[in-house]
Design a protein around this motif. Structure first.
Motif, PDB file in Angstrom:
ATOM      1  N   TYR A 120      20.794 -32.646 -21.209  1.00 29.07           N
ATOM      2  CA  TYR A 120      21.560 -33.700 -22.314  1.00 29.07           C
ATOM      3  C   TYR A 120      22.994 -33.523 -21.773  1.00 29.07           C
ATOM      4  O   TYR A 120      23.624 -34.435 -21.692  1.00 29.07           O
ATOM      5  CB  TYR A 120      21.074 -33.463 -23.669  1.00 29.07           C
ATOM      6  CG  TYR A 120      19.745 -33.910 -24.157  1.00 29.07           C
ATOM      7  CD1 TYR A 120      19.565 -35.277 -24.193  1.00 29.07           C
ATOM      8  CD2 TYR A 120      18.678 -33.162 -24.559  1.00 29.07           C
ATOM      9  CE1 TYR A 120      18.529 -35.948 -24.564  1.00 29.07           C
ATOM     10  CE2 TYR A 120      17.893 -33.751 -25.028  1.00 29.07           C
ATOM     11  CZ  TYR A 120      17.583 -35.080 -24.942  1.00 29.07           C
ATOM     12  OH  TYR A 120      16.419 -35.583 -25.524  1.00 29.07           O
TER      13      TYR A 120
ATOM     14  N   TYR B 143      10.471 -36.824 -22.831  1.00 26.89           N
ATOM     15  CA  TYR B 143      11.481 -37.669 -23.672  1.00 26.89           C
ATOM     16  C   TYR B 143      12.647 -37.565 -22.784  1.00 26.89           C
ATOM     17  O   TYR B 143      13.501 -38.544 -22.441  1.00 26.89           O
ATOM     18  CB  TYR B 143      11.409 -37.608 -24.999  1.00 26.89           C
ATOM     19  CG  TYR B 143      12.648 -38.144 -25.700  1.00 26.89           C
ATOM     20  CD1 TYR B 143      12.525 -39.634 -26.097  1.00 26.89           C
ATOM     21  CD2 TYR B 143      13.986 -37.819 -25.856  1.00 26.89           C
ATOM     22  CE1 TYR B 143      13.370 -40.375 -26.631  1.00 26.89           C
ATOM     23  CE2 TYR B 143      14.954 -38.675 -26.280  1.00 26.89           C
ATOM     24  CZ  TYR B 143      14.801 -39.899 -26.869  1.00 26.89           C
ATOM     25  OH  TYR B 143      15.866 -40.491 -27.406  1.00 26.89           O
ATOM     26  N   THR B 144      13.237 -36.263 -22.802  1.00 24.88           N
ATOM     27  CA  THR B 144      14.554 -35.908 -21.864  1.00 24.88           C
ATOM     28  C   THR B 144      14.632 -36.425 -20.653  1.00 24.88           C
ATOM     29  O   THR B 144      15.368 -36.875 -20.278  1.00 24.88           O
ATOM     30  CB  THR B 144      14.702 -34.415 -22.119  1.00 24.88           C
ATOM     31  OG1 THR B 144      14.744 -34.019 -23.766  1.00 24.88           O
ATOM     32  CG2 THR B 144      16.084 -33.869 -21.576  1.00 24.88           C
TER      33      THR B 144
ATOM     34  N   ALA C  77      11.568 -43.930 -15.892  1.00 23.37           N
ATOM     35  CA  ALA C  77      11.824 -43.485 -17.212  1.00 23.37           C
ATOM     36  C   ALA C  77      10.716 -44.108 -18.002  1.00 23.37           C
ATOM     37  O   ALA C  77      10.170 -43.446 -18.862  1.00 23.37           O
ATOM     38  CB  ALA C  77      13.266 -44.182 -17.704  1.00 23.37           C
TER      39      ALA C  77
ATOM     40  N   TRP D  77      15.073 -39.962 -20.713  1.00 28.77           N
ATOM     41  CA  TRP D  77      16.406 -40.354 -20.964  1.00 28.77           C
ATOM     42  C   TRP D  77      17.225 -40.086 -19.813  1.00 28.77           C
ATOM     43  O   TRP D  77      18.280 -41.000 -19.368  1.00 28.77           O
ATOM     44  CB  TRP D  77      16.809 -39.304 -22.202  1.00 28.77           C
ATOM     45  CG  TRP D  77      18.233 -39.279 -22.479  1.00 28.77           C
ATOM     46  CD1 TRP D  77      18.803 -40.214 -23.357  1.00 28.77           C
ATOM     47  CD2 TRP D  77      19.365 -38.647 -22.206  1.00 28.77           C
ATOM     48  NE1 TRP D  77      20.288 -40.060 -23.515  1.00 28.77           N
ATOM     49  CE2 TRP D  77      20.327 -39.090 -22.756  1.00 28.77           C
ATOM     50  CE3 TRP D  77      19.484 -37.748 -21.124  1.00 28.77           C
ATOM     51  CZ2 TRP D  77      21.636 -38.658 -22.565  1.00 28.77           C
ATOM     52  CZ3 TRP D  77      20.606 -37.004 -21.033  1.00 28.77           C
ATOM     53  CH2 TRP D  77      21.999 -37.444 -21.660  1.00 28.77           C
TER      54      TRP D  77
ATOM     55  N   MET E 267      12.585 -45.694 -27.334  1.00 33.66           N
ATOM     56  CA  MET E 267      13.063 -45.939 -25.956  1.00 33.66           C
ATOM     57  C   MET E 267      12.170 -46.528 -25.142  1.00 33.66           C
ATOM     58  O   MET E 267      12.612 -47.381 -24.353  1.00 33.66           O
ATOM     59  CB  MET E 267      13.160 -44.390 -25.268  1.00 33.66           C
ATOM     60  CG  MET E 267      13.659 -44.368 -23.731  1.00 33.66           C
ATOM     61  SD  MET E 267      13.933 -42.985 -22.911  1.00 33.66           S
ATOM     62  CE  MET E 267      14.962 -42.133 -23.871  1.00 33.66           C
TER      63      MET E 267
ATOM     64  N   ARG F 225      16.755 -42.926 -17.329  1.00 31.08           N
ATOM     65  CA  ARG F 225      17.443 -44.195 -17.665  1.00 31.08           C
ATOM     66  C   ARG F 225      18.696 -44.083 -17.546  1.00 31.08           C
ATOM     67  O   ARG F 225      19.546 -45.174 -17.045  1.00 31.08           O
ATOM     68  CB  ARG F 225      17.102 -44.439 -19.128  1.00 31.08           C
ATOM     69  CG  ARG F 225      17.768 -45.958 -19.646  1.00 31.08           C
ATOM     70  CD  ARG F 225      17.106 -46.245 -20.905  1.00 31.08           C
ATOM     71  NE  ARG F 225      17.660 -47.429 -21.489  1.00 31.08           N
ATOM     72  CZ  ARG F 225      18.638 -47.726 -22.150  1.00 31.08           C
ATOM     73  NH1 ARG F 225      19.258 -46.633 -22.864  1.00 31.08           N
ATOM     74  NH2 ARG F 225      19.118 -48.864 -22.505  1.00 31.08           N
TER      75      ARG F 225
ATOM     76  N   HIS G  24      23.913 -37.794 -13.930  1.00 35.68           N
ATOM     77  CA  HIS G  24      22.508 -38.091 -14.103  1.00 35.68           C
ATOM     78  C   HIS G  24      21.613 -37.663 -13.178  1.00 35.68           C
ATOM     79  O   HIS G  24      20.490 -37.088 -13.781  1.00 35.68           O
ATOM     80  CB  HIS G  24      22.343 -39.680 -13.898  1.00 35.68           C
ATOM     81  CG  HIS G  24      23.318 -40.459 -15.046  1.00 35.68           C
ATOM     82  ND1 HIS G  24      23.160 -40.316 -16.277  1.00 35.68           N
ATOM     83  CD2 HIS G  24      24.538 -41.159 -14.745  1.00 35.68           C
ATOM     84  CE1 HIS G  24      24.314 -40.785 -17.051  1.00 35.68           C
ATOM     85  NE2 HIS G  24      24.901 -41.547 -15.931  1.00 35.68           N
TER      86      HIS G  24
ATOM     87  N   ASP H 280      11.366 -41.676 -31.631  1.00 32.33           N
ATOM     88  CA  ASP H 280      12.324 -42.002 -30.450  1.00 32.33           C
ATOM     89  C   ASP H 280      11.748 -42.430 -29.396  1.00 32.33           C
ATOM     90  O   ASP H 280      12.401 -43.186 -28.566  1.00 32.33           O
ATOM     91  CB  ASP H 280      13.274 -40.671 -30.649  1.00 32.33           C
ATOM     92  CG  ASP H 280      14.003 -40.479 -31.771  1.00 32.33           C
ATOM     93  OD1 ASP H 280      14.334 -41.369 -32.750  1.00 32.33           O
ATOM     94  OD2 ASP H 280      14.541 -39.160 -31.754  1.00 32.33           O
TER      95      ASP H 280
END
Length: 166
Positions: free
Chosen positions: A72, A102-103, A117, A106, A137, A109, A80, A133
């Motif tokens: 994050y 999920y991370t 993703a 993220w 997404m 993406r 990225h 969440d």
């Protein structure tokens, strides 16, 4: 991993009793550092979160929470591909945790990799199909990829959890 250059294995404190100075040492474990990193990230202090997560990883290289926090932080800094690498480590060491997948989604993406993703977010939803969440997404990713019906269905399901978060 980014070296932080801080002492992580112990914190020293001094106190004076009469004419004598006493020094105490308190151990700090990786889990505590990762928790502090998570709190720093939540409060918006990315640099402190980055430092603490790195310190936690120096103590425990397999901390999926620390890898996730690094992902994050680095993604927020525009790094990225480094974020993707860290997210993959989070998945590697915590593959049964939907938040790690999920991370990863993220980070992908953020790197403009919507197909990859979507695969990662599907993995999160395989673990926890009621993850609002992740559903949100996936709705965004599906819209970006032209699947408008799937996008609407995911957004409706995600909204059904408003006020009922797990």
């Amino acid at each position: 991993m980014i070296a932080s250059g801080t002492l992580i294995d112990m914190a020293a404190g001094e106190w004076v009793a009469g004419d004598e100075v006493s020094r105490t040492f308190v151990s700090v474990d990786a889990e505590e550092l990762a928790t502090r990193a998570s709190e720093a990230l939540a409060s918006g202090d990315d640099s402190e979160a980055l430092r603490l997560a790195n310190d936690a990883l120096e103590l425990e290289h397999k901390s999926s929470l620390s890898w996730r926090i690094l992902a994050y932080c680095l993604g927020s800094m525009g790094r990225h591909f480094d974020a993707i690498d860290c997210a993959l480590s989070a998945v590697r060491y915590g593959s049964h945790d939907a938040i790690n997948h999920y991370t990863h989604a993220w980070a992908l993406r953020g790197a403009q990799k919507p197909n990859e993703a979507l695969t990662a977010i599907d993995e999160a939803l395989d673990i926890n199909p009621d993850f609002p969440d992740a559903l949100s997404m996936r709705a965004v990713l599906r819209r970006e990829l032209g699947d408008h019906e799937g996008s609407i269905a995911d957004m409706r399901k995600a909204k059904s959890f408003d006020g009922h978060r797990h």
